[in-house]
Design an enzyme around this catalytic site. Structure first.
Site, PDB file in Angstrom:
ATOM      1  N   GLU A  81      -4.065   1.284  -6.279  1.00  0.00           N
ATOM      2  CA  GLU A  81      -3.151   0.268  -6.788  1.00  0.00           C
ATOM      3  C   GLU A  81      -3.059   0.421  -8.299  1.00  0.00           C
ATOM      4  O   GLU A  81      -3.976   0.945  -8.937  1.00  0.00           O
ATOM      5  CB  GLU A  81      -3.597  -1.150  -6.417  1.00  0.00           C
ATOM      6  CG  GLU A  81      -3.326  -1.546  -4.972  1.00  0.00           C
ATOM      7  CD  GLU A  81      -1.852  -1.574  -4.586  1.00  0.00           C
ATOM      8  OE1 GLU A  81      -0.998  -1.386  -5.493  1.00  0.00           O
ATOM      9  OE2 GLU A  81      -1.554  -1.764  -3.409  1.00  0.00           O
ATOM     10  N   CYS A 126       0.869  -1.164   0.000  1.00  0.00           N
ATOM     11  CA  CYS A 126       0.000   0.000   0.000  1.00  0.00           C
ATOM     12  C   CYS A 126       0.910   1.218   0.000  1.00  0.00           C
ATOM     13  O   CYS A 126       1.566   1.505   1.001  1.00  0.00           O
ATOM     14  CB  CYS A 126      -0.913   0.016   1.233  1.00  0.00           C
ATOM     15  SG  CYS A 126      -1.906   1.528   1.372  1.00  0.00           S
TER      16      CYS A 126
END
Length: 247
Positions: A113, A2
């Site tokens: 992402e 992340c």
């Protein structure tokens, strides 16, 4: 991993959502951030036992993203420690003490992402992944204190408090975009996760429950998010493949 997320809720919303007893950042209010990147200051919810009391108090603090271990020579180490893997967090020297004693929740609206849709091209397509119900994400985090040896004992900047986000395998619905995602702590586990008296690593590990499929959804967003200088609600807007601008 992340490496970017969005956190646009105002402080008063987080204080209410997480039932915070003490605003530990009373003199600081972060602006809505739609492109949170490593080394930025972020909100974190944690529970500590103040010296003047004998009971734990849930607090909202401002921490720097990128955990700096106490033994680090300088704070630059934090840029490499933005994430801790759930599978090894209780064992890694940089994280194991914090995992046992200094766990926190890091609020987010969702995270980004990147997926390489066309293997013949270098460009990757960003997606914004967020709770399907629009609720807040309580990402599992750890925090740590680092003392700057170059500053005087009375210097308020002598102590730096930093954090990292724990990651896990992605749930089925978004695993095709990226194989990792932030570990989300379920609401009914918040109290235990934040409990400073829960120091057994095995007990803490049992709170890291893999996400159930269906709780998150992803939407294609502009490659403008690739630039950390870009920051605004338009970064969350869905775009079609044809509308995706080159960056």
């Amino acid at each position: 991993m992340c490496g970017r997320y969005a956190s646009a809720r105002e402080k008063h919303e987080l204080l209410e959502e997480f039932q915070v007893e003490l605003d530990g950042a009373a003199d600081a209010e972060l602006a809505p951030d739609y492109n949170v990147a490593p080394t930025k200051n972020v909100y974190a919810v944690l529970t500590r036992i103040p010296k003047e009391t004998d009971h734990a108090v849930r607090q909202l603090r401002v921490l720097r993203w990128g955990l700096v271990p106490p033994w680090a020579k300088d704070p630059s180490a934090g840029s490499k420690m933005i994430n801790a893997r759930a599978e090894t967090v209780a064992e890694k020297p940089a994280y194991r003490k914090a995992f046992a004693q200094r766990r926190c929740l890091i609020p987010a609206d969702g995270f980004y992402e990147w997926y390489q849709e066309d293997r013949t091209k270098k460009k990757k397509q960003p997606f914004f992944i967020h709770p399907r119900d629009g609720g807040v994400m309580a990402m599992a985090g750890l925090y740590e204190f680092w003392k700057d040896p170059t500053r005087a004992a009375e210097d308020p900047l002598r102590w730096l408090t930093t954090c990292t986000i724990i990651t896990t395998e992605a749930e089925d619905d978004i695993g095709h975009i990226h194989q990792r995602m932030p570990m989300i702590i379920k609401r009914d586990h918040w109290d235990d996760w934040l409990d400073p008296l829960l120091t057994d690593p095995g007990d803490a590990l049992r709170l890291l429950v893999p996400p159930e499929p269906g709780g998150l959804e992803a939407r294609r967003v502009s490659t403008a998010v690739n630039d950390v200088r870009r920051n605004g609600p338009e970064l969350l807007d869905e775009v079609s493949e044809e509308e995706t601008p080159l960056f």
